[in-house]
Design a protein around this motif. Structure first.
Motif, mmCIF file in Angstrom:
data_model
loop_
_atom_site.group_PDB
_atom_site.id
_atom_site.type_symbol
_atom_site.label_atom_id
_atom_site.label_comp_id
_atom_site.label_asym_id
_atom_site.label_seq_id
_atom_site.Cartn_x
_atom_site.Cartn_y
_atom_site.Cartn_z
ATOM 1 N N VAL A 237 -21.665 2.728 -15.850
ATOM 2 C CA VAL A 237 -20.868 2.185 -16.956
ATOM 3 C C VAL A 237 -21.170 0.702 -17.159
ATOM 4 O O VAL A 237 -21.299 0.228 -18.299
ATOM 5 C CB VAL A 237 -19.362 2.392 -16.685
ATOM 6 C CG1 VAL A 237 -18.514 1.712 -17.772
ATOM 7 C CG2 VAL A 237 -19.027 3.876 -16.625
ATOM 8 N N ALA A 238 -21.304 -0.056 -16.047
ATOM 9 C CA ALA A 238 -21.523 -1.500 -16.141
ATOM 10 C C ALA A 238 -22.838 -1.839 -16.822
ATOM 11 O O ALA A 238 -22.985 -2.913 -17.411
ATOM 12 C CB ALA A 238 -21.478 -2.122 -14.753
ATOM 13 N N MET A 239 -23.826 -0.952 -16.753
ATOM 14 C CA MET A 239 -25.114 -1.199 -17.404
ATOM 15 C C MET A 239 -25.069 -0.875 -18.899
ATOM 16 O O MET A 239 -26.080 -1.023 -19.592
ATOM 17 C CB MET A 239 -26.205 -0.383 -16.711
ATOM 18 C CG MET A 239 -26.556 -0.915 -15.322
ATOM 19 S SD MET A 239 -27.999 -0.103 -14.581
ATOM 20 C CE MET A 239 -27.368 1.544 -14.309
ATOM 21 N N ARG A 240 -23.932 -0.461 -19.398
ATOM 22 C CA ARG A 240 -23.741 -0.181 -20.835
ATOM 23 C C ARG A 240 -22.588 -1.037 -21.329
ATOM 24 O O ARG A 240 -21.424 -0.602 -21.332
ATOM 25 C CB ARG A 240 -23.472 1.315 -21.033
ATOM 26 C CG ARG A 240 -24.706 2.165 -20.691
ATOM 27 C CD ARG A 240 -24.355 3.603 -20.383
ATOM 28 N NE ARG A 240 -25.582 4.394 -20.169
ATOM 29 C CZ ARG A 240 -26.280 4.389 -19.033
ATOM 30 N NH1 ARG A 240 -25.888 3.634 -18.016
ATOM 31 N NH2 ARG A 240 -27.380 5.135 -18.919
ATOM 32 N N PRO A 241 -22.882 -2.286 -21.750
ATOM 33 C CA PRO A 241 -21.840 -3.274 -22.046
ATOM 34 C C PRO A 241 -20.757 -2.787 -23.016
ATOM 35 O O PRO A 241 -19.573 -3.037 -22.790
ATOM 36 C CB PRO A 241 -22.634 -4.445 -22.639
ATOM 37 C CG PRO A 241 -23.995 -4.304 -22.032
ATOM 38 C CD PRO A 241 -24.237 -2.851 -21.911
ATOM 39 N N THR B 47 -12.711 -1.158 -20.011
ATOM 40 C CA THR B 47 -11.828 -2.169 -19.432
ATOM 41 C C THR B 47 -10.688 -2.514 -20.379
ATOM 42 O O THR B 47 -9.562 -2.784 -19.936
ATOM 43 C CB THR B 47 -12.609 -3.445 -19.078
ATOM 44 O OG1 THR B 47 -13.338 -3.906 -20.239
ATOM 45 C CG2 THR B 47 -13.579 -3.192 -17.945
ATOM 46 N N TYR C 61 -18.563 -0.402 -21.222
ATOM 47 C CA TYR C 61 -17.806 -1.109 -20.191
ATOM 48 C C TYR C 61 -16.627 -1.859 -20.815
ATOM 49 O O TYR C 61 -15.492 -1.792 -20.305
ATOM 50 C CB TYR C 61 -18.726 -2.085 -19.450
ATOM 51 C CG TYR C 61 -18.062 -2.834 -18.326
ATOM 52 C CD1 TYR C 61 -17.917 -2.246 -17.064
ATOM 53 C CD2 TYR C 61 -17.566 -4.117 -18.511
ATOM 54 C CE1 TYR C 61 -17.305 -2.930 -16.030
ATOM 55 C CE2 TYR C 61 -16.948 -4.804 -17.482
ATOM 56 C CZ TYR C 61 -16.825 -4.208 -16.242
ATOM 57 O OH TYR C 61 -16.203 -4.892 -15.228
ATOM 58 N N ARG C 62 -16.886 -2.569 -21.926
ATOM 59 C CA ARG C 62 -15.801 -3.336 -22.565
ATOM 60 C C ARG C 62 -14.735 -2.417 -23.140
ATOM 61 O O ARG C 62 -13.545 -2.718 -23.073
ATOM 62 C CB ARG C 62 -16.395 -4.228 -23.657
ATOM 63 C CG ARG C 62 -17.209 -5.390 -23.097
ATOM 64 C CD ARG C 62 -17.978 -6.106 -24.172
ATOM 65 N NE ARG C 62 -18.925 -7.059 -23.595
ATOM 66 C CZ ARG C 62 -19.904 -7.634 -24.254
ATOM 67 N NH1 ARG C 62 -20.106 -7.344 -25.532
ATOM 68 N NH2 ARG C 62 -20.694 -8.495 -23.639
ATOM 69 N N THR D 269 -8.685 -8.771 -21.547
ATOM 70 C CA THR D 269 -9.651 -8.934 -20.469
ATOM 71 C C THR D 269 -10.233 -10.339 -20.499
ATOM 72 O O THR D 269 -10.123 -11.066 -21.500
ATOM 73 C CB THR D 269 -10.803 -7.926 -20.599
ATOM 74 O OG1 THR D 269 -11.552 -8.233 -21.792
ATOM 75 C CG2 THR D 269 -10.292 -6.503 -20.648
ATOM 76 N N TRP E 29 -19.503 3.455 -11.528
ATOM 77 C CA TRP E 29 -19.219 2.108 -12.027
ATOM 78 C C TRP E 29 -20.512 1.429 -12.483
ATOM 79 O O TRP E 29 -20.547 0.784 -13.543
ATOM 80 C CB TRP E 29 -18.548 1.279 -10.940
ATOM 81 C CG TRP E 29 -18.266 -0.135 -11.374
ATOM 82 C CD1 TRP E 29 -17.175 -0.596 -12.036
ATOM 83 C CD2 TRP E 29 -19.136 -1.273 -11.200
ATOM 84 N NE1 TRP E 29 -17.296 -1.945 -12.292
ATOM 85 C CE2 TRP E 29 -18.485 -2.380 -11.787
ATOM 86 C CE3 TRP E 29 -20.386 -1.447 -10.612
ATOM 87 C CZ2 TRP E 29 -19.064 -3.651 -11.782
ATOM 88 C CZ3 TRP E 29 -20.943 -2.719 -10.615
ATOM 89 C CH2 TRP E 29 -20.286 -3.804 -11.200
ATOM 90 N N ALA E 30 -21.591 1.557 -11.702
ATOM 91 C CA ALA E 30 -22.866 0.937 -12.063
ATOM 92 C C ALA E 30 -23.393 1.514 -13.376
ATOM 93 O O ALA E 30 -23.917 0.773 -14.223
ATOM 94 C CB ALA E 30 -23.879 1.148 -10.937
#
Length: 464
Positions: free
Chosen positions: A404-408, A415, A411-412, A453, A401-402
């Motif tokens: 993916v979350a560091m690659r906006p 989601t 991540y978008r 989202t 998750w981290a």
């Protein structure tokens, strides 16, 4: 069942448990709200209560020495116990020295914490629990499920069946009054015939050496005054500087616990019987118990030592209301138990408790001494992570998750796809079954997500 998840699954599968817990916790929540609304400036009173406890904890040694000196001057004998085993040994030795064949015990969570009921049984000393709820669970051979209402997990129908099976002269009418009378007949002679009375203490008053007990049934008075010896077991954090401080804390305790302005029986004991007294014990022993409290103060859990054991946090906890107290596995259930149990029994076997909390903050909102329970629980989560106690699957999942979350953009994209997929699984606003998340949907449905989202909605609102 050794693990929290297994205990929680069993609790969730018990439909009677939910009824029993909701009957009592729901009533307590309503009565507390009414009592607080009628209390002038309750928020200021909470702040003062927290300040009193913080001051005492910061100067704990000095106040304990003052209490000891005044208690001895009043005729009591003071004992110090660093561990649970030491505390139990002191109590057993006093009972044996008094030639006690039976003891009457007033409800004490500290006694449960140190394992005193088991120690008395192993020593061959008969024990009668004089609190009505404790009497119920003693008959059922169970542990307390709540710190104020130990038999919260039982319905009145279950109690009725238990009394009919175990009482010598059980009730005939199916009313609460008749059941209470049956318990009174069963307990009264045992209370009055006990050689030793054992209690906890809601407060220890430093400037007088007095102890304070709070009950709603008068069982403490009946089980502590007639016996020849009165033994008090109390955690060292129960100290308050003076009577005015004790009175302020009592006002907070009663309203937070039961929604009453004052508990039915609030009694102060200062030493044993003196010359000219008509009743009272010949000897009074006070066992001051550490059992990890000093360590808690030194390791960042000093705020938890504010706790006055009112039970408000569990009465308002959305998790406790679903699974009851036994699922937590330790002496203390609910949010306060999730903080205390790892401190008392070790983090490794109890790491799940910190993850039980939803961090909604309701427990902190209702705590009469402003304990930041969600913050303390997050502290246990962080320590569990640092010490490598989290399962490999959890650590790998959070790592993914981290990443993916560091690659906006990624991540978008992810989601956005997830929202569309979840909406396909939902019917009538809810998702009953979720692939790879059966632990969530096995016992509750998941809300169907919005069509877009949060970030997508936010970006749309920002556009001119």
């Amino acid at each position: 069942m050794s693990g929290f998840k297994e205990r929680a699954d069993a609790a969730l599968a018990d439909p009677i448990l939910k009824i029993a817990v909701e009957r009592t916790a729901g009533t307590a929540e309503t009565k507390r709200m009414i009592a607080i609304d009628a209390f002038p400036d309750f928020e200021a009173a909470r702040t003062r209560a927290a300040a009193i406890k913080d001051h005492v904890i910061a100067h704990l040694g000095a106040y304990l020495e003052q209490f000891e000196a005044n208690a001895i001057a009043a005729g009591a004998k003071v004992h110090w116990a660093e561990t649970a085993d030491e505390a139990c040994k002191i109590v057993i030795d006093i009972c044996k020295a008094a030639g006690a064949g039976s003891v009457a015990r007033s409800k004490s969570m500290l006694g449960e914490e140190i394992g005193l009921p088991h120690a008395l049984a192993e020593a061959g000393i008969d024990r009668v629990e004089t609190d009505l709820a404790e009497h119920i669970i003693q008959l059922a051979d169970e542990r307390p499920s709540h710190i104020i209402w130990p038999a919260m997990h039982k319905t009145r129908e279950q109690v009725s069946a238990l009394f009919k099976a175990r009482h010598r002269s059980p009730h005939e009418e199916e009313t609460i009054a008749a059941m209470a009378e049956s318990a009174r007949r069963e307990l009264r002679t045992q209370m009055l015939g006990a050689d030793v009375g054992i209690s906890g203490a809601n407060f220890l008053i430093a400037d007088s050496g007095a102890i304070c007990t709070v009950t709603n049934e008068g069982n403490a008075e009946l089980s502590l005054v007639p016996p020849r010896v009165h033994i008090v077991t109390a955690g060292i954090e129960k100290i308050v500087p003076s009577m005015p401080h004790a009175i302020h804390m009592l006002r907070m305790l009663a309203r937070s616990a039961t929604g009453a302005a004052l508990t039915q029986y609030t009694t102060f004991y200062t030493g044993p019987k003196r010359a000219g007294d008509r009743d009272g014990p010949d000897a009074m022993h006070i066992v001051l118990v550490d059992n990890g409290r000093t360590k808690m103060r030194e390791e960042g859990l000093a705020e938890m030592l504010r706790c006055i054991r009112c039970g408000a946090c569990m009465n308002h906890c959305v998790v406790f209301r679903q699974i009851g107290g036994h699922a937590y596995g330790g002496t203390y259930p609910g949010p306060m138990g999730a903080v205390l149990t790892p401190a008392l029994d070790g983090l490794a076997p109890n790491r799940d408790l910190a993850h039980v909390c939803t961090l909604n903050g309701k427990c902190q909102e209702v705590c009469p001494v402003r304990i930041p329970l969600p913050t303390l629980l997050k502290g246990w989560r962080e320590k569990s992570w640092r010490e490598g106690l989290e399962p490999t699957s959890v650590r790998a999942g959070l790592g993914l998750w981290a990443w993916v979350a560091m690659r906006p953009r990624l991540y978008r994209l992810g989601t956005g796809i997830a929202v569309r997929a979840l909406r396909l699984l939902g019917t009538k606003g809810w998702i009953a079954k979720l692939p790879l998340a059966g632990g969530w949907t096995r016992d509750r449905d998941m809300p169907k997500p919005a069509a877009r989202t949060f970030m997508a909605q936010y970006q749309k609102e920002r556009r001119p």
